[in-house]
Design an enzyme around this catalytic site. Sequence first.
Site, short mmCIF file in Angstrom:
data_model
loop_
_atom_site.label_atom_id
_atom_site.label_comp_id
_atom_site.label_asym_id
_atom_site.label_seq_id
_atom_site.Cartn_x
_atom_site.Cartn_y
_atom_site.Cartn_z
N CYS A 173 10.49 5.26 -8.02
CA CYS A 173 10.17 5.08 -6.61
C CYS A 173 9.14 3.96 -6.49
CB CYS A 173 9.61 6.38 -6.02
SG CYS A 173 10.94 7.46 -5.46
N PRO A 174 9.28 3.15 -5.46
CA PRO A 174 10.07 3.35 -4.24
C PRO A 174 11.46 2.74 -4.26
CG PRO A 174 8.65 1.47 -3.92
CD PRO A 174 8.38 1.99 -5.33
#
Length: 93
Positions: free
Chosen positions: A31-32
Site C-alpha cells: 500500500c498505497p
Amino acid sequence: MTPPTGPGPAGPAGPARPAPMLVIDALGRKCPIPIIMLAERIREVPIGQVIAVLADDPAARTDVPSWCAMKSHDFVAAADLPQGWALLIRRRY
C-alpha cells in the site's frame, strides 16, 4: 488467480458473492499501490458492477474498505485466497 464466487459468508443459504467484472492483481505490491490501481481503473466498469482487488499486503485489507467509505463506493466482501485476499468493491458513481 480468480477471486472466488458462490456462497458468501452467510453459507450455502446466503446470497452468492457477485462475480467481478474487473480483476486488479495487486499481489506483491505494498500500500498505497493497490488503492492507486483501484482508483485509476474503477471507471472501467459500469456503475453498479463489482471489481476485485487481489492483494496480500495486510494494510490493503483495511485500507481498501476505508477508501470505499471515503469515496462512497460499496465494500462488498473480502474472500481469503491462498495468498492474501480478493477484496470486492461495487462502483456507486
